[in-house]
Design a protein around this motif. Structure first.
Motif, PDB file in Angstrom:
ATOM      1  N   SER A 149       0.813  -1.218   0.000  1.00  0.00           N
ATOM      2  CA  SER A 149       0.000   0.000   0.000  1.00  0.00           C
ATOM      3  C   SER A 149       0.844   1.264   0.000  1.00  0.00           C
ATOM      4  O   SER A 149       0.620   2.168  -0.821  1.00  0.00           O
ATOM      5  CB  SER A 149      -0.943   0.001   1.205  1.00  0.00           C
ATOM      6  N   PHE A 150       1.831   1.343   0.882  1.00  0.00           N
ATOM      7  CA  PHE A 150       2.632   2.562   0.960  1.00  0.00           C
ATOM      8  C   PHE A 150       3.525   2.735  -0.266  1.00  0.00           C
ATOM      9  O   PHE A 150       3.732   3.860  -0.727  1.00  0.00           O
ATOM     10  CB  PHE A 150       3.458   2.569   2.244  1.00  0.00           C
ATOM     11  N   SER A 151       4.048   1.647  -0.813  1.00  0.00           N
ATOM     12  CA  SER A 151       4.846   1.769  -2.033  1.00  0.00           C
ATOM     13  C   SER A 151       3.968   2.184  -3.212  1.00  0.00           C
ATOM     14  O   SER A 151       4.388   2.980  -4.064  1.00  0.00           O
ATOM     15  CB  SER A 151       5.558   0.449  -2.341  1.00  0.00           C
ATOM     16  N   SER A 152       2.723   1.673  -3.263  1.00  0.00           N
ATOM     17  CA  SER A 152       1.810   2.042  -4.348  1.00  0.00           C
ATOM     18  C   SER A 152       1.424   3.506  -4.257  1.00  0.00           C
ATOM     19  O   SER A 152       1.344   4.199  -5.279  1.00  0.00           O
ATOM     20  CB  SER A 152       0.554   1.163  -4.285  1.00  0.00           C
ATOM     21  N   ILE A 153       1.174   3.982  -3.040  1.00  0.00           N
ATOM     22  CA  ILE A 153       0.831   5.394  -2.864  1.00  0.00           C
ATOM     23  C   ILE A 153       1.986   6.287  -3.294  1.00  0.00           C
ATOM     24  O   ILE A 153       1.791   7.312  -3.959  1.00  0.00           O
ATOM     25  CB  ILE A 153       0.440   5.661  -1.400  1.00  0.00           C
ATOM     26  N   CYS A 154       3.193   5.900  -2.954  1.00  0.00           N
ATOM     27  CA  CYS A 154       4.366   6.679  -3.370  1.00  0.00           C
ATOM     28  C   CYS A 154       4.496   6.699  -4.892  1.00  0.00           C
ATOM     29  O   CYS A 154       4.827   7.742  -5.482  1.00  0.00           O
ATOM     30  CB  CYS A 154       5.627   6.095  -2.735  1.00  0.00           C
ATOM     31  N   ILE A 155       4.230   5.561  -5.533  1.00  0.00           N
ATOM     32  CA  ILE A 155       4.304   5.492  -6.991  1.00  0.00           C
ATOM     33  C   ILE A 155       3.259   6.401  -7.629  1.00  0.00           C
ATOM     34  O   ILE A 155       3.533   7.144  -8.583  1.00  0.00           O
ATOM     35  CB  ILE A 155       4.129   4.041  -7.473  1.00  0.00           C
ATOM     36  N   LEU A 205       1.779   9.052  -6.263  1.00  0.00           N
ATOM     37  CA  LEU A 205       2.109  10.464  -6.020  1.00  0.00           C
ATOM     38  C   LEU A 205       3.234  10.926  -6.949  1.00  0.00           C
ATOM     39  O   LEU A 205       3.223  12.053  -7.433  1.00  0.00           O
ATOM     40  CB  LEU A 205       2.508  10.654  -4.557  1.00  0.00           C
ATOM     41  N   LEU A 206       4.210  10.035  -7.187  1.00  0.00           N
ATOM     42  CA  LEU A 206       5.285  10.364  -8.120  1.00  0.00           C
ATOM     43  C   LEU A 206       4.742  10.517  -9.539  1.00  0.00           C
ATOM     44  O   LEU A 206       5.162  11.418 -10.275  1.00  0.00           O
ATOM     45  CB  LEU A 206       6.358   9.276  -8.080  1.00  0.00           C
ATOM     46  N   TYR A 207       3.795   9.653  -9.898  1.00  0.00           N
ATOM     47  CA  TYR A 207       3.172   9.736 -11.229  1.00  0.00           C
ATOM     48  C   TYR A 207       2.436  11.066 -11.391  1.00  0.00           C
ATOM     49  O   TYR A 207       2.570  11.743 -12.423  1.00  0.00           O
ATOM     50  CB  TYR A 207       2.212   8.562 -11.414  1.00  0.00           C
ATOM     51  N   ASP A 208       1.666  11.446 -10.384  1.00  0.00           N
ATOM     52  CA  ASP A 208       0.937  12.716 -10.456  1.00  0.00           C
ATOM     53  C   ASP A 208       1.886  13.905 -10.497  1.00  0.00           C
ATOM     54  O   ASP A 208       1.628  14.900 -11.182  1.00  0.00           O
ATOM     55  CB  ASP A 208      -0.005  12.845  -9.259  1.00  0.00           C
ATOM     56  N   GLN A 245       3.322  14.083 -13.986  1.00  0.00           N
ATOM     57  CA  GLN A 245       2.314  14.516 -14.942  1.00  0.00           C
ATOM     58  C   GLN A 245       1.792  15.924 -14.643  1.00  0.00           C
ATOM     59  O   GLN A 245       1.037  16.488 -15.442  1.00  0.00           O
ATOM     60  CB  GLN A 245       1.144  13.523 -14.936  1.00  0.00           C
ATOM     61  N   LYS A 246       2.155  16.450 -13.475  1.00  0.00           N
ATOM     62  CA  LYS A 246       1.698  17.773 -13.023  1.00  0.00           C
ATOM     63  C   LYS A 246       0.168  17.864 -13.045  1.00  0.00           C
ATOM     64  O   LYS A 246      -0.429  18.852 -13.504  1.00  0.00           O
ATOM     65  CB  LYS A 246       2.312  18.873 -13.897  1.00  0.00           C
ATOM     66  N   ILE A 247      -0.470  16.788 -12.537  1.00  0.00           N
ATOM     67  CA  ILE A 247      -1.923  16.729 -12.558  1.00  0.00           C
ATOM     68  C   ILE A 247      -2.508  17.422 -11.337  1.00  0.00           C
ATOM     69  O   ILE A 247      -3.291  18.351 -11.434  1.00  0.00           O
ATOM     70  CB  ILE A 247      -2.405  15.264 -12.620  1.00  0.00           C
ATOM     71  N   ARG A 248      -2.135  16.981 -10.148  1.00  0.00           N
ATOM     72  CA  ARG A 248      -2.713  17.504  -8.922  1.00  0.00           C
ATOM     73  C   ARG A 248      -1.824  17.103  -7.755  1.00  0.00           C
ATOM     74  O   ARG A 248      -0.969  16.234  -7.891  1.00  0.00           O
ATOM     75  CB  ARG A 248      -4.123  16.961  -8.715  1.00  0.00           C
ATOM     76  N   ILE A 249      -2.051  17.696  -6.614  1.00  0.00           N
ATOM     77  CA  ILE A 249      -1.302  17.341  -5.407  1.00  0.00           C
ATOM     78  C   ILE A 249      -2.296  16.824  -4.370  1.00  0.00           C
ATOM     79  O   ILE A 249      -3.247  17.517  -4.005  1.00  0.00           O
ATOM     80  CB  ILE A 249      -0.535  18.552  -4.847  1.00  0.00           C
ATOM     81  N   HIS A 250      -2.071  15.624  -3.882  1.00  0.00           N
ATOM     82  CA  HIS A 250      -2.992  14.984  -2.945  1.00  0.00           C
ATOM     83  C   HIS A 250      -2.584  15.325  -1.507  1.00  0.00           C
ATOM     84  O   HIS A 250      -2.096  14.472  -0.765  1.00  0.00           O
ATOM     85  CB  HIS A 250      -2.980  13.468  -3.138  1.00  0.00           C
ATOM     86  N   ASP A 254      -1.220   3.425 -18.283  1.00  0.00           N
ATOM     87  CA  ASP A 254      -2.455   3.366 -17.501  1.00  0.00           C
ATOM     88  C   ASP A 254      -2.120   2.961 -16.068  1.00  0.00           C
ATOM     89  O   ASP A 254      -1.786   1.795 -15.812  1.00  0.00           O
ATOM     90  CB  ASP A 254      -3.419   2.357 -18.133  1.00  0.00           C
ATOM     91  N   PRO A 255      -2.198   3.882 -15.095  1.00  0.00           N
ATOM     92  CA  PRO A 255      -1.844   3.551 -13.710  1.00  0.00           C
ATOM     93  C   PRO A 255      -2.717   2.458 -13.105  1.00  0.00           C
ATOM     94  O   PRO A 255      -2.250   1.700 -12.253  1.00  0.00           O
ATOM     95  CB  PRO A 255      -2.039   4.880 -12.967  1.00  0.00           C
TER      96      PRO A 255
END
Length: 317
Positions: free
Chosen positions: A156-162, A164-167, A170-175, A254-255
């Motif tokens: 879970s934590f590694s996926s969340i980091c991935i 957030l890095l993807y966003d 891509q300069k999409i948004r900040i969570h 596709d994430p």
């Protein structure tokens, strides 16, 4: 109820911050303690309340997975998918230890939360509150088993980091809400995970030798032992290979597809240490099957259209 928590209940185990952090079964007992409370109020066996809770969690799993599928593609009849997924996990629970359903529920909630984060293009607090709550609840549910808890923590934590890095790239948004909530849970949950890892290592003798002996509790426990789990692992591996092959061109773009394959791969790898982790692979397996069915139906439709076209051209000649 499984033996560890039943023994604690009969011994009058007290729930407090110290017991949660210093007792190997403290957090999982805290998780299921409401079942004992309801059983006392209704004057029935805790197993009856657990059975009802299992049905409720099967509903949560089916709803979460069907929503994950709809976030990737449209479903003509979502209630049919809900029913069959519910039926599958309801039957599966008949052959499992009672604590594993909590882990399955945790992973389904995690998938749903992360899928919502990827698909939601807005960075408002209201839009991110639901995913943050789903992932936070999933972290608590995963504590029902030490193997599930450790694997869930890593995935879970590694996926969340991935993500957030993807966003960020891509300069999409900040969570911000997700970052803050996960950081808090990371600080609170890390000592428990380290305690569980040390407990398991100590049980097998400690050190590197203990680490190697831990594999005897999982998929490396002899070629002839636990044949059902070995066949299941082979099936999950074959499904992952087919999934990666069919989506090889869009997997990195596709994430949702990448995250599903990433989780399945880690679950198969971590199943070397515990069969309970392998059972959690049913969650991404359901999603993979749904995604592959869509791709295979498209391929079948194209093949059928080409066949009709070629047959028509031959007939014309």
């Amino acid at each position: 109820m499984w033996p560890q928590v039943q023994t604690l209940y009969e011994a009058g185990f007290s729930i407090n911050l110290k017991s949660i952090y210093l007792h190997p079964h403290g957090l999982r007992y805290t998780l299921v303690y409401p079942i004992y409370l309801v059983a006392e109020l209704l004057q029935v066996s805790p197993d009856i309340i657990l059975s009802l809770a299992v049905l409720a969690m099967c509903v949560m799993i089916s709803h979460s997975l069907s929503r994950c599928i709809t976030l990737h593609r449209k479903l003509t009849n979502i209630w049919k998918v809900n029913f069959f997924v519910f039926l599958f996990f309801a039957v599966l629970t008949l052959f499992m230890n009672g604590r594993l359903i909590y882990g399955l529920c945790a992973y389904s909630l995690m998938f749903y939360g992360l899928f919502l984060l990827v698909k939601d293009k807005e960075a408002t607090i209201e839009k991110q509150a639901l995913p943050a709550c789903l992932i936070s609840l999933a972290i608590l549910f995963s504590s029902s088993s030490s193997g599930v808890a450790i694997s869930f923590y890593a995935i879970s934590f590694s996926s969340i980091c991935i993500y957030l890095l993807y966003d960020f790239r891509q300069k999409i948004r900040i969570h911000y809400p997700v970052i803050i909530s996960m950081f808090i849970f990371f600080l609170l949950y890390t000592p428990i995970i380290l305690f569980l890892i040390n407990k398991n290592l100590a049980f097998f003798g400690g050190g590197f030798d203990g680490f190697l002996l831990m594999t005897q509790h999982g998929m490396l426990n002899g070629l002839d032992d636990h044949l059902v789990f070995k066949v299941l692992c082979f099936g999950f591996t074959a499904l992952l290979a087919c999934f990666v092959y069919f989506y090889r061109n869009s997997l990195t773009r596709d994430p949702l597809l990448f995250f599903t394959a990433y989780c399945m791969a880690l679950m198969i790898l971590l199943s070397l240490f515990a069969f309970s982790i392998l059972m959690m692979a049913f969650i991404p397996a359901i999603l993979m099957t749904a995604f592959l069915s869509n791709r295979l139906s498209i391929i079948g439709k194209l093949f059928f259209e080409r066949y009709l076209t070629s047959t028509h051209s031959i007939g014309s000649k």
